[in-house]
Design a protein around this motif. Structure first.
Motif, mmCIF file in Angstrom:
data_model
loop_
_atom_site.group_PDB
_atom_site.id
_atom_site.type_symbol
_atom_site.label_atom_id
_atom_site.label_comp_id
_atom_site.label_asym_id
_atom_site.label_seq_id
_atom_site.Cartn_x
_atom_site.Cartn_y
_atom_site.Cartn_z
ATOM 1 N N PHE A 123 0.827 -1.213 0.000
ATOM 2 C CA PHE A 123 0.000 0.000 0.000
ATOM 3 C C PHE A 123 0.859 1.260 0.000
ATOM 4 O O PHE A 123 0.573 2.223 -0.702
ATOM 5 C CB PHE A 123 -0.917 -0.013 1.228
ATOM 6 N N ASP A 124 1.919 1.250 0.783
ATOM 7 C CA ASP A 124 2.788 2.424 0.893
ATOM 8 C C ASP A 124 3.863 2.359 -0.186
ATOM 9 O O ASP A 124 5.009 1.998 0.063
ATOM 10 C CB ASP A 124 3.425 2.474 2.292
ATOM 11 N N HIS A 125 3.496 2.703 -1.428
ATOM 12 C CA HIS A 125 4.450 2.603 -2.521
ATOM 13 C C HIS A 125 4.844 3.989 -3.043
ATOM 14 O O HIS A 125 4.157 4.985 -2.809
ATOM 15 C CB HIS A 125 3.868 1.767 -3.663
ATOM 16 N N SER A 126 5.947 4.024 -3.784
ATOM 17 C CA SER A 126 6.444 5.281 -4.328
ATOM 18 C C SER A 126 5.669 5.654 -5.585
ATOM 19 O O SER A 126 4.887 4.861 -6.116
ATOM 20 C CB SER A 126 7.931 5.141 -4.665
ATOM 21 N N GLU A 127 5.915 6.878 -6.075
ATOM 22 C CA GLU A 127 5.273 7.315 -7.313
ATOM 23 C C GLU A 127 5.701 6.439 -8.480
ATOM 24 O O GLU A 127 4.900 6.133 -9.375
ATOM 25 C CB GLU A 127 5.621 8.783 -7.598
ATOM 26 N N PHE A 128 6.954 6.031 -8.495
ATOM 27 C CA PHE A 128 7.471 5.160 -9.555
ATOM 28 C C PHE A 128 6.722 3.828 -9.557
ATOM 29 O O PHE A 128 6.265 3.349 -10.602
ATOM 30 C CB PHE A 128 8.970 4.933 -9.328
ATOM 31 N N GLU A 129 6.578 3.250 -8.372
ATOM 32 C CA GLU A 129 5.860 1.978 -8.258
ATOM 33 C C GLU A 129 4.378 2.136 -8.586
ATOM 34 O O GLU A 129 3.754 1.255 -9.177
ATOM 35 C CB GLU A 129 6.040 1.414 -6.850
ATOM 36 N N SER A 130 3.818 3.282 -8.209
ATOM 37 C CA SER A 130 2.419 3.545 -8.505
ATOM 38 C C SER A 130 2.161 3.575 -10.009
ATOM 39 O O SER A 130 1.164 3.038 -10.495
ATOM 40 C CB SER A 130 1.993 4.887 -7.881
ATOM 41 N N SER A 131 3.081 4.170 -10.749
ATOM 42 C CA SER A 131 2.945 4.228 -12.206
ATOM 43 C C SER A 131 3.062 2.839 -12.823
ATOM 44 O O SER A 131 2.277 2.465 -13.705
ATOM 45 C CB SER A 131 4.019 5.155 -12.791
ATOM 46 N N LEU A 132 4.033 2.053 -12.339
ATOM 47 C CA LEU A 132 4.199 0.693 -12.856
ATOM 48 C C LEU A 132 2.982 -0.172 -12.516
ATOM 49 O O LEU A 132 2.533 -0.983 -13.338
ATOM 50 C CB LEU A 132 5.456 0.053 -12.262
ATOM 51 N N ALA A 134 -0.058 0.847 -12.158
ATOM 52 C CA ALA A 134 -1.158 1.252 -13.041
ATOM 53 C C ALA A 134 -1.013 0.600 -14.406
ATOM 54 O O ALA A 134 -1.991 0.112 -14.984
ATOM 55 C CB ALA A 134 -1.187 2.768 -13.172
ATOM 56 N N ASP A 135 0.215 0.584 -14.937
ATOM 57 C CA ASP A 135 0.458 -0.061 -16.229
ATOM 58 C C ASP A 135 0.120 -1.550 -16.159
ATOM 59 O O ASP A 135 -0.494 -2.108 -17.073
ATOM 60 C CB ASP A 135 1.920 0.115 -16.645
ATOM 61 N N HIS A 136 0.560 -2.173 -15.077
ATOM 62 C CA HIS A 136 0.282 -3.598 -14.873
ATOM 63 C C HIS A 136 -1.226 -3.845 -14.844
ATOM 64 O O HIS A 136 -1.734 -4.773 -15.493
ATOM 65 C CB HIS A 136 0.936 -4.043 -13.554
ATOM 66 N N GLY A 137 -1.942 -2.990 -14.116
ATOM 67 C CA GLY A 137 -3.390 -3.129 -14.032
ATOM 68 C C GLY A 137 -4.081 -2.885 -15.362
ATOM 69 O O GLY A 137 -5.068 -3.545 -15.697
ATOM 70 N N ASN A 138 -3.555 -1.949 -16.153
ATOM 71 C CA ASN A 138 -4.147 -1.655 -17.459
ATOM 72 C C ASN A 138 -4.036 -2.841 -18.409
ATOM 73 O O ASN A 138 -4.969 -3.148 -19.156
ATOM 74 C CB ASN A 138 -3.464 -0.436 -18.085
ATOM 75 N N VAL A 139 -2.882 -3.491 -18.394
ATOM 76 C CA VAL A 139 -2.695 -4.659 -19.257
ATOM 77 C C VAL A 139 -3.653 -5.769 -18.842
ATOM 78 O O VAL A 139 -4.295 -6.409 -19.687
ATOM 79 C CB VAL A 139 -1.230 -5.150 -19.199
ATOM 80 N N GLU A 140 -3.776 -6.000 -17.537
ATOM 81 C CA GLU A 140 -4.688 -7.031 -17.047
ATOM 82 C C GLU A 140 -6.140 -6.705 -17.397
ATOM 83 O O GLU A 140 -6.902 -7.574 -17.844
ATOM 84 C CB GLU A 140 -4.549 -7.176 -15.528
ATOM 85 N N THR A 268 0.006 12.046 -17.722
ATOM 86 C CA THR A 268 -0.465 11.621 -19.033
ATOM 87 C C THR A 268 -1.079 10.234 -18.932
ATOM 88 O O THR A 268 -0.847 9.514 -17.963
ATOM 89 C CB THR A 268 0.707 11.597 -20.044
ATOM 90 N N ARG A 269 -1.873 9.859 -19.906
ATOM 91 C CA ARG A 269 -2.507 8.545 -19.899
ATOM 92 C C ARG A 269 -1.473 7.456 -20.165
ATOM 93 O O ARG A 269 -0.481 7.666 -20.856
ATOM 94 C CB ARG A 269 -3.602 8.484 -20.965
ATOM 95 N N SER A 270 -1.750 6.296 -19.617
ATOM 96 C CA SER A 270 -0.842 5.163 -19.818
ATOM 97 C C SER A 270 -1.078 4.537 -21.188
ATOM 98 O O SER A 270 -2.217 4.338 -21.616
ATOM 99 C CB SER A 270 -1.087 4.113 -18.733
ATOM 100 N N ASN A 271 0.005 4.207 -21.880
ATOM 101 C CA ASN A 271 -0.077 3.553 -23.185
ATOM 102 C C ASN A 271 0.489 2.135 -23.155
ATOM 103 O O ASN A 271 0.714 1.534 -24.207
ATOM 104 C CB ASN A 271 0.674 4.377 -24.241
ATOM 105 N N ALA A 272 0.711 1.609 -21.948
ATOM 106 C CA ALA A 272 1.293 0.274 -21.829
ATOM 107 C C ALA A 272 0.390 -0.785 -22.454
ATOM 108 O O ALA A 272 0.844 -1.659 -23.204
ATOM 109 C CB ALA A 272 1.547 -0.056 -20.355
ATOM 110 N N ALA A 273 -0.903 -0.709 -22.163
ATOM 111 C CA ALA A 273 -1.832 -1.698 -22.714
ATOM 112 C C ALA A 273 -1.985 -1.535 -24.221
ATOM 113 O O ALA A 273 -2.136 -2.519 -24.946
ATOM 114 C CB ALA A 273 -3.192 -1.566 -22.035
ATOM 115 N N LEU A 274 -1.951 -0.303 -24.702
ATOM 116 C CA LEU A 274 -2.035 -0.061 -26.145
ATOM 117 C C LEU A 274 -0.862 -0.694 -26.868
ATOM 118 O O LEU A 274 -1.029 -1.332 -27.918
ATOM 119 C CB LEU A 274 -2.069 1.444 -26.421
ATOM 120 N N LEU A 275 0.335 -0.548 -26.295
ATOM 121 C CA LEU A 275 1.506 -1.171 -26.895
ATOM 122 C C LEU A 275 1.337 -2.686 -26.931
ATOM 123 O O LEU A 275 1.671 -3.347 -27.924
ATOM 124 C CB LEU A 275 2.761 -0.805 -26.093
ATOM 125 N N GLY A 276 0.790 -3.244 -25.856
ATOM 126 C CA GLY A 276 0.554 -4.684 -25.821
ATOM 127 C C GLY A 276 -0.441 -5.128 -26.873
ATOM 128 O O GLY A 276 -0.267 -6.173 -27.512
#
Length: 303
Positions: A123-132, A134-140, A268-276
């Motif tokens: 739960f107590d994560h950094s901004e870097f981890e929060s972004s990653l 979110a990307d992980h969740g978007n792909v799922e 900005t919006r995440s494009n990780a799932a779009l790339l996938g």
């Protein structure tokens, strides 16, 4: 399950009754106990252009809307905070806080269904981890909501098209070009329309019934992208929309649709799932006949 939404207009009497209801304990009741997303989708055609931007963002980014201020939501939806407030009132709420409470309630009801795999970080994560995360969740989320039938139909259309026209403007131009690159490796020639310049308009003029037009969009679609899809439908070309908005205007003109999730805590919006999705489309074509493509891919790697 497909993410494509079906819109319908409620009767005027229902709308008036919704607006006349007084909030209880700070909460605004919605007609027939509908969720906020469902209510917004049903009334989508009634909103102004700017309000539609807010509607699209809330429906597809409910978890963010539930915890953002009106100013933050406005920035994500590329509009003003006053538009967010007016949109809230157009739905029958007193203001944005009441709309946000409705978003929180819907999000809480969804949460138990989405927690199966657990959180990526503590739960107590950094901004870097929060972004990653979110990307992980978007792909799922993207993979979970695309059906096998949807994907196979898109791969089949792409693999059998005589001509491929890929339309993507601004940040979507990169993904349009990347898809063209991947298709070139598979000996599928594609053209990219990435700006409203005359040469791009000339390319669109070559669209015919043997063409597959692929449109990339994020949020409100660029006018050129909408124009390309309308032209394609008029000329009876096949159409494929790849978008992060279930209420996208591009999707309304598309025969085939692929939705990707773009939630992000960043600016900005995440494009990780779009790339996938782009890479999965290319791999889907490759997997149809690996033997035929193997030598060509090997030759490319040796360059």
């Amino acid at each position: 399950m497909s993410k494509t939404a079906t819109k319908s207009r409620p009767t005027q009497s229902r709308t008036r009754s919704a607006q006349s209801r007084s909030p209880r304990n700070g909460r605004q009741a919605r007609p027939n106990g509908k969720t906020l997303s469902t209510y917004i989708t049903e009334r989508f055609d009634e909103f102004s252009r700017s309000q539609k931007d807010v509607a699209r963002y809330i429906v597809d980014h409910l978890d963010e809307a539930a915890f953002q201020t009106a100013e933050e939501l406005a920035r994500r939806a590329n509009t003003s905070s006053s538009t967010v407030v007016r949109f809230s009132q157009a739905l029958g709420f007193e203001g944005y806080p009441e709309l946000q409470q409705a978003a929180i309630e819907e999000y809480r009801n969804r949460a138990p269904e989405q927690d199966g795999a657990g959180q990526l970080f503590d739960f107590d994560h950094s901004e870097f981890e929060s972004s990653l995360a979110a990307d992980h969740g978007n792909v799922e989320d993207t993979a979970r909501n695309l059906t096998r039938e949807q994907v196979e139909a898109c791969v089949s259309a792409l693999g059998s098209a005589h001509r491929v026209m890929i339309v993507g403007v601004d940040q979507m131009a990169f993904f349009a070009s990347y898809l063209r690159h991947l298709l070139a490796l598979l000996d599928i020639r594609a053209e990219v329309v990435a700006s409203p310049r005359q040469d791009s308009i000339t390319r669109l003029g070559r669209v015919d019934e043997d063409t597959l037009v692929i449109a990339f969009s994020a949020g409100r679609a660029h006018p050129l992208v909408v124009r390309a899809m309308k032209l394609a439908r008029h000329r009876r070309a096949r159409t494929l929309s790849i978008s992060d908005a279930t209420l996208s205007e591009v999707g309304e003109h598309a025969e085939l649709t692929l939705y990707y999730s773009s939630n992000s805590p960043s600016f900005t919006r995440s494009n990780a799932a779009l790339l996938g999705v782009v890479q999965a489309l290319a791999y889907g074509i490759y997997a149809r006949d690996k033997a035929a493509f193997k030598d060509r891919i090997r030759a490319f790697k040796l360059k």
